[in-house]
Structures are given as C-alpha cells and as structure tokens.
Design a protein around this motif. Structure first.
Motif, PDB file in Angstrom:
ATOM      1  N   TYR A 152       0.833  -1.199   0.000  1.00 33.88           N
ATOM      2  CA  TYR A 152       0.000   0.000   0.000  1.00 33.88           C
ATOM      3  C   TYR A 152       0.872   1.257   0.000  1.00 33.88           C
ATOM      4  CZ  TYR A 152      -3.530  -3.395   1.549  1.00 33.88           C
ATOM      5  OH  TYR A 152      -4.348  -4.476   1.655  1.00 33.88           O
ATOM      6  N   ARG A 153       1.915   1.260   0.795  1.00 26.83           N
ATOM      7  CA  ARG A 153       2.771   2.438   0.906  1.00 26.83           C
ATOM      8  C   ARG A 153       3.419   2.761  -0.442  1.00 26.83           C
ATOM      9  NH1 ARG A 153       8.144   2.974   2.278  1.00 26.83           N
ATOM     10  NH2 ARG A 153       8.254   0.757   2.767  1.00 26.83           N
ATOM     11  N   HIS A 154       3.886   1.743  -1.135  1.00 26.41           N
ATOM     12  CA  HIS A 154       4.540   1.991  -2.413  1.00 26.41           C
ATOM     13  C   HIS A 154       3.533   2.414  -3.480  1.00 26.41           C
ATOM     14  CE1 HIS A 154       8.740   0.824  -1.675  1.00 26.41           C
ATOM     15  NE2 HIS A 154       8.237   0.040  -0.751  1.00 26.41           N
ATOM     16  N   VAL A 155       2.323   1.885  -3.419  1.00 23.28           N
ATOM     17  CA  VAL A 155       1.285   2.352  -4.344  1.00 23.28           C
ATOM     18  C   VAL A 155       0.980   3.819  -4.083  1.00 23.28           C
ATOM     19  CG1 VAL A 155      -1.143   2.114  -4.948  1.00 23.28           C
ATOM     20  CG2 VAL A 155       0.275   0.086  -4.728  1.00 23.28           C
ATOM     21  N   TYR A 156       0.885   4.174  -2.807  1.00 20.16           N
ATOM     22  CA  TYR A 156       0.594   5.570  -2.452  1.00 20.16           C
ATOM     23  C   TYR A 156       1.685   6.499  -2.972  1.00 20.16           C
ATOM     24  CZ  TYR A 156      -0.100   9.684   0.452  1.00 20.16           C
ATOM     25  OH  TYR A 156      -0.279  10.971   0.875  1.00 20.16           O
ATOM     26  N   LEU A 157       2.939   6.139  -2.732  1.00 15.92           N
ATOM     27  CA  LEU A 157       4.040   7.000  -3.153  1.00 15.92           C
ATOM     28  C   LEU A 157       4.143   7.086  -4.676  1.00 15.92           C
ATOM     29  CD1 LEU A 157       6.763   5.916  -0.580  1.00 15.92           C
ATOM     30  CD2 LEU A 157       5.323   7.947  -0.525  1.00 15.92           C
ATOM     31  N   THR A 158       3.852   5.983  -5.349  1.00 18.55           N
ATOM     32  CA  THR A 158       3.916   5.991  -6.813  1.00 18.55           C
ATOM     33  C   THR A 158       2.845   6.905  -7.403  1.00 18.55           C
ATOM     34  OG1 THR A 158       4.741   3.713  -6.765  1.00 18.55           O
ATOM     35  CG2 THR A 158       3.916   4.530  -8.865  1.00 18.55           C
ATOM     36  N   CYS A 159       1.672   6.943  -6.776  1.00 17.96           N
ATOM     37  CA  CYS A 159       0.611   7.816  -7.279  1.00 17.96           C
ATOM     38  C   CYS A 159       0.990   9.283  -7.181  1.00 17.96           C
ATOM     39  CB  CYS A 159      -0.678   7.576  -6.490  1.00 17.96           C
ATOM     40  SG  CYS A 159      -1.555   6.062  -6.940  1.00 17.96           S
ATOM     41  N   LYS A 160       1.867   9.605  -6.253  1.00 14.16           N
ATOM     42  CA  LYS A 160       2.225  11.002  -6.027  1.00 14.16           C
ATOM     43  C   LYS A 160       3.433  11.441  -6.846  1.00 14.16           C
ATOM     44  CE  LYS A 160      -0.928  11.514  -2.867  1.00 14.16           C
ATOM     45  NZ  LYS A 160      -2.086  12.399  -3.063  1.00 14.16           N
ATOM     46  N   GLU A 161       3.926  10.609  -7.733  1.00 12.84           N
ATOM     47  CA  GLU A 161       5.097  10.964  -8.529  1.00 12.84           C
ATOM     48  C   GLU A 161       4.722  11.942  -9.634  1.00 12.84           C
ATOM     49  OE1 GLU A 161       8.188  10.433  -8.230  1.00 12.84           O
ATOM     50  OE2 GLU A 161       8.239   8.972  -6.595  1.00 12.84           O
ATOM     51  N   GLU A 162       5.479  13.019  -9.720  1.00 10.00           N
ATOM     52  CA  GLU A 162       5.212  14.047 -10.715  1.00 10.00           C
ATOM     53  C   GLU A 162       5.455  13.559 -12.137  1.00 10.00           C
ATOM     54  OE1 GLU A 162       3.980  17.767 -12.004  1.00 10.00           O
ATOM     55  OE2 GLU A 162       4.067  17.098  -9.915  1.00 10.00           O
ATOM     56  N   SER A 163       6.413  12.620 -12.293  1.00 11.74           N
ATOM     57  CA  SER A 163       6.786  12.163 -13.635  1.00 11.74           C
ATOM     58  C   SER A 163       5.924  11.011 -14.142  1.00 11.74           C
ATOM     59  CB  SER A 163       8.258  11.721 -13.640  1.00 11.74           C
ATOM     60  OG  SER A 163       8.477  10.675 -12.698  1.00 11.74           O
ATOM     61  N   SER A 164       4.888  10.637 -13.406  1.00 10.46           N
ATOM     62  CA  SER A 164       4.015   9.548 -13.834  1.00 10.46           C
ATOM     63  C   SER A 164       3.196   9.969 -15.053  1.00 10.46           C
ATOM     64  CB  SER A 164       3.083   9.117 -12.700  1.00 10.46           C
ATOM     65  OG  SER A 164       3.825   8.565 -11.630  1.00 10.46           O
ATOM     66  N   GLY A 165       2.958   9.020 -15.934  1.00 12.99           N
ATOM     67  CA  GLY A 165       2.181   9.285 -17.133  1.00 12.99           C
ATOM     68  C   GLY A 165       0.946   8.416 -17.200  1.00 12.99           C
ATOM     69  N   ARG A 166       0.301   8.442 -18.366  1.00 13.76           N
ATOM     70  CA  ARG A 166      -0.940   7.668 -18.539  1.00 13.76           C
ATOM     71  C   ARG A 166      -0.704   6.180 -18.287  1.00 13.76           C
ATOM     72  NH1 ARG A 166      -5.770   8.411 -21.332  1.00 13.76           N
ATOM     73  NH2 ARG A 166      -5.090  10.471 -22.010  1.00 13.76           N
ATOM     74  N   GLY A 167       0.437   5.644 -18.777  1.00 18.74           N
ATOM     75  CA  GLY A 167       0.721   4.239 -18.569  1.00 18.74           C
ATOM     76  C   GLY A 167       0.861   3.874 -17.098  1.00 18.74           C
ATOM     77  N   HIS A 168       1.427   4.792 -16.291  1.00 21.37           N
ATOM     78  CA  HIS A 168       1.587   4.514 -14.864  1.00 21.37           C
ATOM     79  C   HIS A 168       0.224   4.416 -14.174  1.00 21.37           C
ATOM     80  CE1 HIS A 168       5.513   6.181 -16.013  1.00 21.37           C
ATOM     81  NE2 HIS A 168       6.011   5.511 -14.993  1.00 21.37           N
ATOM     82  N   TYR A 169      -0.673   5.335 -14.502  1.00 23.48           N
ATOM     83  CA  TYR A 169      -1.985   5.301 -13.853  1.00 23.48           C
ATOM     84  C   TYR A 169      -2.798   4.093 -14.321  1.00 23.48           C
ATOM     85  CZ  TYR A 169      -0.778   9.972 -12.261  1.00 23.48           C
ATOM     86  OH  TYR A 169      -0.153  11.029 -11.659  1.00 23.48           O
ATOM     87  N   GLN A 170      -2.652   3.719 -15.573  1.00 22.75           N
ATOM     88  CA  GLN A 170      -3.314   2.500 -16.035  1.00 22.75           C
ATOM     89  C   GLN A 170      -2.777   1.293 -15.294  1.00 22.75           C
ATOM     90  OE1 GLN A 170      -5.821   1.766 -18.570  1.00 22.75           O
ATOM     91  NE2 GLN A 170      -5.622  -0.094 -17.365  1.00 22.75           N
ATOM     92  N   ALA A 171      -1.440   1.230 -15.113  1.00 14.98           N
ATOM     93  CA  ALA A 171      -0.832   0.110 -14.383  1.00 14.98           C
ATOM     94  C   ALA A 171      -1.266   0.106 -12.924  1.00 14.98           C
ATOM     95  CB  ALA A 171       0.687   0.188 -14.496  1.00 14.98           C
ATOM     96  N   LEU A 172      -1.404   1.286 -12.311  1.00 18.53           N
ATOM     97  CA  LEU A 172      -1.850   1.348 -10.920  1.00 18.53           C
ATOM     98  C   LEU A 172      -3.294   0.862 -10.789  1.00 18.53           C
ATOM     99  CD1 LEU A 172      -0.267   4.756  -9.902  1.00 18.53           C
ATOM    100  CD2 LEU A 172       0.175   2.562  -8.791  1.00 18.53           C
ATOM    101  N   ILE A 173      -4.141   1.256 -11.717  1.00 20.67           N
ATOM    102  CA  ILE A 173      -5.529   0.771 -11.689  1.00 20.67           C
ATOM    103  C   ILE A 173      -5.564  -0.750 -11.772  1.00 20.67           C
ATOM    104  CG2 ILE A 173      -7.702   0.739 -12.975  1.00 20.67           C
ATOM    105  CD1 ILE A 173      -7.119   3.637 -13.805  1.00 20.67           C
ATOM    106  N   THR A 174      -4.783  -1.294 -12.701  1.00 20.73           N
ATOM    107  CA  THR A 174      -4.759  -2.749 -12.867  1.00 20.73           C
ATOM    108  C   THR A 174      -4.214  -3.439 -11.630  1.00 20.73           C
ATOM    109  OG1 THR A 174      -4.381  -2.394 -15.231  1.00 20.73           O
ATOM    110  CG2 THR A 174      -3.993  -4.608 -14.385  1.00 20.73           C
ATOM    111  N   LEU A 175      -3.142  -2.896 -11.039  1.00 21.46           N
ATOM    112  CA  LEU A 175      -2.558  -3.503  -9.845  1.00 21.46           C
ATOM    113  C   LEU A 175      -3.543  -3.494  -8.684  1.00 21.46           C
ATOM    114  CD1 LEU A 175      -0.190  -4.702  -8.294  1.00 21.46           C
ATOM    115  CD2 LEU A 175       0.648  -2.374  -7.886  1.00 21.46           C
ATOM    116  N   LEU A 176      -4.218  -2.373  -8.459  1.00 22.68           N
ATOM    117  CA  LEU A 176      -5.205  -2.318  -7.377  1.00 22.68           C
ATOM    118  C   LEU A 176      -6.360  -3.282  -7.632  1.00 22.68           C
ATOM    119  CD1 LEU A 176      -5.301   1.536  -6.748  1.00 22.68           C
ATOM    120  CD2 LEU A 176      -4.416  -0.212  -5.197  1.00 22.68           C
TER     121      LEU A 176
END
Length: 784
Positions: free
Chosen positions: A513-537
């Motif tokens: 959970y902590r790493h998911v939270y920190l990854t969501c707050k990354e400024e350099s995240s793009g569309r692929g990162h948010y798609q991957a986060l949705i899938t992981l959750l």
C-alpha cells in the motif's frame, strides 16, 4: 582357310574357359541397347548361389569387363555390368556377400572418378541399393572415406547445365544418406561421427539447404529438389545421433554459419536449428542449447547483428525444446544471457564492440540485440517448472543494481540501462508465471528490492515494476485493458483466500500500500503509470479479497484523493481517475448495495460536471467539487450491518505511509518529504468528523529544530559553529550546550502538551488541561 582355322581355335579356347567367365560373358548382348540378357543372368545367379566360393571370381571378372568397356567408352555395356553386379548383391545377401563387396566398391570408385556426370549418377544409385541391404555378417576391412569425400564433392557441383547440376547434387545427397545408413549402426565400420567426416558431410548438406530458394526458382520444372532430399538426409543423420555424437554434428553447423555470415540473415540459421531440434532425440536437446550458448560467448566480440542472430536461434530452440529443463546448469544459461546483456550495454555506451576501440557499433544495433536477449530469457523461462522460475527471478534480481542495497555498476547512465534491461527480463519471466500462493511468488528476498524501485525517479523503471507486480499477483490472468472494469466479464470464482495468501497479506500488505501511495504522487508519472496502478489495485482486490484488505484499500484511495502535494493538473486528474476506477470495481465485488449506490452517484456526478476526474479523460483544468469526491462517512454508513462492520473503526484512522530504512537509502531528496506528510480527510469532505489538530512529523521536527533563513546562511552558521568548537575554551562550549539543552527541554514540554491534550467534547467546550502525565504522583504500591 586361315579364317576357318582361327575361328575353330577361338571356339575351342572359349569352350575351355572357366564356366563362371562364360556365364558372365553370356549376359552381355550383341547390341547394348537390348539390355541385360535376363535368361543368362538367371543362370549366372543360380551358379553363384550354388557355388558361393566362386563369387569373388565372378565379381572380379565383372569388374574387369566393366573396366574394359569403360576404357573403350562403351557405356551401354558399363550399365549392363553394374546391373548384373546389383542383382548378384541382392541375391547373395547372406554370408557370402562379403566376397562381392570389395570388387563392387572398387568398381564404384572407377565410375565416380570418371568425368561423366551420368556415370556418377549410375554409381550413386548402385551404392544406395547396396546401402539398403542388411548384412548378417560384419566386415572388418571396408573403408568408406572415399565415398564420403566424393559424395560431398558432388553436393557442391557447379555444372553449367542447371538440370545436370541439380541431378548431380541430388545423387550426392542420396549417396551421403547411403553412407550414413551403412555405417551408423555398424560398430566395426568407420566412425561416421568423427569430426573429419562430419566436417565434410554437414557443410555439403547445408549448402544445398541454403541455396534451395535460388535453385528452385530456376528449376520449377524439375520433379526432384535438392533441398527436399537434403532435409530428409539431414533429419535422418541427426535422428541417428547418439549422446556422444551431438557435439560433433552441431559444431560444423556453427562453423558453416560463421564462415558464410549466415547469422545476420537469421531466417536460414533459424530454419537450420529448427530441423536440428525437431530431428534429434528429445533427451539430447540441452546439448544443442549448450553448444549455442558456448558459441554466443565465443562471439562476444562480434558485431551486434551476429550476436543477435545467435540469440534469436537460441530463443527458437528453447521454444522447440520445451521439455521442462535446459540441462543440468539452468542458472548458467541465464548467467550467459545476462552477461551478454551487460556487455551490450557497455558496447552501447562506448560505441565500440572491441577492446581496441576500432570496431564501431550503434545504439540501434545493440538495442536490437538487447530485445532479442530479453525475448530469449522469457523463452527459456517458459520451458522451466514453476520452482525453477522462482530461482531464475531471484537470480536476475541479484544482478540488478538496487539503490542502497547493491552498488551501482559503472556510470549512472550505465546502471540505469542495466536496471531497465534486467527489469524487462524479469517482466518476460513473470508474464507466464503461475503460482499457487503469493508467498512463493513474492518472497521477501525478492519483493523488498523490487519495491525499492518504485521510489526511483525514472518513470520507465517504475512502470516496469508495476507490471512485474501485477503479473506475479495476477495468477488467473485477470488483466483487463479497459480502465473501467466490468466484474461480470471476469468470471470470478467466490474462493476465499488461502492460508498462504493470508500470511502474505499480513506480512507485506502495508508495504505494498505504501509503495502504491508513493507511486501515485510521482510528478513524472504518465498515462501508462496510472493504467498500471488501476490494474494492480484491481488485481489486489480480486486475488486477495477479504474484508480487511478491502477496508485498507478504501482507506488508501480516500487518502489519495486528498491531494496536498503540488502536483500538476494532469497528475491530480490521474490520481482521481485511479480512485474512481478502483472504487467502481470494488463496489461490484460484494460490499453492501448502498456502497455501490454511493459510488454510482459520485461517478454520475463526475460524468456530468467533472469528466476530467474519470479515467476516460484526464486532460482538463482541475476543479474538484465536494460532490465529486467519495465521502468517508457515507462509505462507513454503507458498510454498517455487513461483515465489514468489524473493521469500521479502521476508517476513523487515516492511511499514513511509514518511513522505512529503504526510503532513506533511496537517495532521493523528495522521498522524505513525501513520506512525512500526514494524510487525512479534510473537514470539508468529512463534515461529520470534528476537526482536531494533528501531530505530524513536521510538528515534531519544527518543535526540535527551528530552521530559518536560506541555505547560505545555514552554511555560514555551520562553519562558525565548527570553528567555535575548534577554538573556544571548554567552559564556553559547556555553557553553550547547557543553553541548548534548556531550549530542547522547552520544546519537548510543548510536544508533551500536545500529546496529552484530551479530545474535544461534543459540546465544543474544552475541559481544563489535566496534570501532565510525567508530573503525576503515583502511590508507591503502584510502582514496580
């Protein structure tokens, strides 16, 4: 008168000749076009069977007649003599055949040494018939060296007439096939698997296999193709190879591909090894793999196209082998491939693929090689059982330079490239990984260094880590490419978590959970990162579905939607899109209907008033209205009366990621600040919850240290302090430290005041402050 006397003398002499000679002479007609005299041939055969001791003389005389006719260029009688010898061989295939063979083979040598192509074809056809005869008795003194050499030479024929060239090559191939059949099963014969023979046979076959595309285009009118005959012969040769013969048969193939630069084309090399892998016995497949790996190491200083061709062949060979093992040294296979990957990165950075710096390479060529190596690693891993794949993943992880755990390799750019390459290799291995429990798939020794990469600034590395985690956790291949999941199409089973999965949740859930939270707050995240986060959750909620996990995930999402960081518009929209997609999926997995109603209402509001907060569209100006957010109190009320009621008190505790040693070792300036933030629901989003002052890491830090001024001022003060401690008297230093101690005590008193502050009363009036805990007097009986 003289003529009549001579005729009578000749007649008397002919009558006095041995019977076997007269029988042999009688099989030849007056006109060679009439062919063999069959009646007389039957008499000769009967005589040979009746008197087998005469066979050697019959064969010698037939060979003498054939030689005489050959010297006179009477090729019709040559053909008749060869036909007679063939019929005798077929008739006398018992113990007496050895009496015929020597004369027969010497006759074939004469024909093969002639300069007439049709005689070569005639001799080859006779040899093939002889090779198909099964002998009952062994022979100790035969030699086929000449035939191996001559038939191999015929396979390289460059006759000016394409029709004749084609027939000569086919005859040579059939002759080699006959030699193999005659010698491979006879231990007393010449060992056909010796390198000196294989180095003639294998290249002769490969030349015809290589050139068949050019020849067939010109010889479409011919019924027999050298390529077809070559493939039949090559498969038969390899199919008869025993364990100790594989290396001798494969080595000439590698030499031929090297000398003719056939690795770069790939298509022929792949075709060649496909034939090899399908022809040899399955238990010998790993020997071919080991030969290719050794050849790859030997060509480590070759151009990238050559190395990529060898790796491509390795990948295809691994797919064909697929027997669950690649030999006794499984990790050595991956060690070789990873070593090639590392060397390729070094070559890409330096621009040269040799130590002398003379042979240039390009990033594009090395990238092609790296992609081929990564694909091959995945191909090999897919042939292994599950337990060996786990070992391979741990082995690869041990090669990755992890920040703070493993030292960096070479330059920062080189370390970054190595990290990307090896993480891509891990992704290839994990994509088809199927494990019965997550404790096996994600042991601590693997999960901890993997998660450390989510704290890195490189967006590509973070995206690879998210994909690897999803692949390993998703054991039922539930990955859906749509951002808004529909549970009805997933065909989920209502199976509870296993005991091992529950242990995994208790041990590693908070870290995930902590790493998911920190990854969501990354400024350099793009569309692929948010798609991957949705899938992981989504995968986490489906694979590890229980009340405690669902509650924690809801807390995580509620913490994410309260954004206090200075993120860009796109990143804030992306975080809200992740929350919307995940809550929408979660509401379909079994919680009470009121939760689904609340989620549906919020999503409909977003669709109407704020579409930029949904996954479908996140490129708009961000204006977050209260009605577009998920409300904690309504979620708590929706879960009341269900199995989630036992965890309802957890909703009153906002989710907060904890600082760990791993974060301190990440060497990133922004990580400590991100982790120190206390995430809580704002009062405006939770009107039912009274507002209280929170104790955060920032509060404690500000209470102990009063940081003010700019960095230059701080640096100047530190220099003055160091100089003071170096030059000032001891009494002055002691007095200064005493003053600092008093100041620290004052700050601590302030902190303790905040800690013991009682919660506000419902009426809104705060009761008088109680006696501080550290000043309370306890009776002696209460003190132990």
């Amino acid at each position: 008168m003289y003529y009549l006397k001579m005729l009578c003398l000749c007649g008397c002499c002919w009558a006095l000749r041995p019977r076997y000679k007269r029988l042999v002479d009688n099989i030849f007609p007056e006109d060679p076009e009439d062919g063999l005299v069959k009646a007389n041939m039957e008499k000769l055969t009967f005589f040979a069977l009746s008197a087998p001791e005469k066979l050697d003389r019959i064969a010698a005389y037939l060979s003498e007649r054939l030689t005489r006719e050959l010297n006179r260029h009477r090729y019709g009688y040559v053909c008749i003599a060869m036909e007679a010898m063939e019929q005798l061989l077929l008739a006398c295939h018992c113990q007496s055949i050895n009496l015929l063979v020597e004369s027969f083979l010497s006759t074939l040598r004469l024909l093969l040494e002639a300069d007439k192509p049709h005689l070569h074809i005639l001799a080859t056809n006779s040899f093939v018939k002889f090779a198909n005869i099964e002998e009952d008795t062994p022979s100790y003194h035969r030699s086929y060296d000449f035939f191996v050499s001559r038939f191999s030479e015929m396979c390289h024929s460059e006759h000016e007439d394409l029709d004749v060239q084609n027939r000569i090559r086919v005859s040579g191939i059939r002759g080699l096939q006959g030699v193999v059949r005659k010698t491979v099963d006879d231990e007393l014969q010449v060992n056909i698997w010796e390198p000196r023979h294989m180095e003639q046979i294998v290249p002769a076959l490969l030349v015809n296999l290589q050139q068949h595309t050019h020849l067939e285009a010109k010889l479409t009118f011919l019924s027999e193709s050298p390529a077809e005959q070559t493939e039949v012969c090559f498969r038969e040769l390899l199919g008869r190879a025993a364990y100790g013969h594989i290396n001798n048969a494969i080595r000439p193939v590698l030499m031929h591909l090297d000398s003719h630069r056939l690795w770069e084309g790939r298509s022929f090399a792949v075709q060649c090894f496909q034939i090899i892998m399908y022809s040899i016995q399955s238990q010998h497949s790993h020997l071919v793999i080991q030969q290719l790996l050794g050849h790859l190491d030997a060509n480590s200083r070759s151009p990238a196209s050559v190395r990529a061709g060898i790796v491509e062949v390795l990948s295809e060979a691994a797919v064909i082998e697929a027997t669950g093992s690649v030999g006794p040294t499984v990790l050595e296979v991956f060690n070789t491939l990873l070593r090639q990957l590392r060397q390729s990165v070094d070559y890409q950075l330096t621009g040269y693929y040799d130590n002398a710096g003379k042979r240039r390479t390009t990033s594009r060529e090395e990238k092609t090689l790296q992609d081929a190596v990564i694909k091959t690693i995945g191909s090999f891993a897919n042939t292994l059982p599950i337990y060996q794949r786990s070992e391979v993943m741990l082995f690869i992880m041990g090669k990755i330079p992890v920040p703070g755990i493993y030292p960096a390799l070479g330059s920062p750019n080189g370390s970054r490239m190595i990290q990307v390459m090896l993480l891509k290799s891990l992704l290839q291995v994990s994509e088809r990984y199927e494990s019965s429990n997550l404790l096996t798939a994600l042991p601590s020794s693997f999960l901890e260094p993997l998660l450390s990469f989510t704290l890195m600034e490189d967006p590509e590395i973070r995206l690879l880590v998210l994909s690897i985690l999803t692949s390993l956790i998703d054991r039922f291949f539930l990955r859906v490419h749509s951002v808004m999941f529909d549970v009805s199409v997933l065909e989920l089973k209502e199976d509870r978590c296993s005991r091992q999965d529950n242990l995994f949740i208790r041990k590693h859930a908070q870290r995930l959970y902590r790493h998911v939270y920190l990854t969501c707050k990354e400024e350099s995240s793009g569309r692929g990162h948010y798609q991957a986060l949705i899938t992981l959750l989504a995968v986490l909620s489906v694979e590890l579905a229980n009340e405690e996990v669902v509650v924690d995930l809801i807390r995580l999402v509620l913490a994410l939607q309260v954004q206090r960081e200075c993120l860009s518009v796109f990143n804030r929209c992306g975080v809200h899109a992740v929350c919307a997609a995940f809550i929408n999926l979660l509401s379909q997995l079994g919680p009470p209907p009121p939760l689904h109603q609340h989620v549906t209402q919020v999503i409909e509001t977003r669709q109407r008033d704020a579409p930029h907060l949904l996954p479908e569209d996140v490129f708009c100006e961000l204006q977050v209205d209260e009605s577009c957010l998920f409300v904690q109190s309504k979620i708590c009320d929706a879960l009341t009366g269900s199995s989630y009621s036992a965890h309802s008190e957890r909703f009153n505790t906002p989710y907060t990621p904890q600082l760990t040693d791993e974060d301190r070792l990440s060497k990133r300036k922004s990580i400590g600040d991100v982790i120190s933030l206390q995430i809580d629901m704002d009062t405006q989003y939770c009107p039912d919850k009274p507002q209280t002052e929170q104790i955060t890491f920032e509060t404690l830090k500000n209470a102990i240290e009063d940081r003010g001024g700019v960095e230059e001022e701080e640096r100047r003060k530190r220099m003055l302090l160091v100089e003071k401690f170096q030059t000032a008297p001891f009494e002055e230093i002691a007095a200064h430290c005493g003053a600092r101690t008093s100041l620290l005590q004052t700050k601590l008193d302030q902190v303790f005041d905040l800690i013991i502050r009682p919660p506000p009363s419902p009426s809104g009036n705060s009761p008088p402050r109680s006696t501080p805990l550290y000043e309370m007097k306890f009776p002696d009986l209460c003190v132990y």
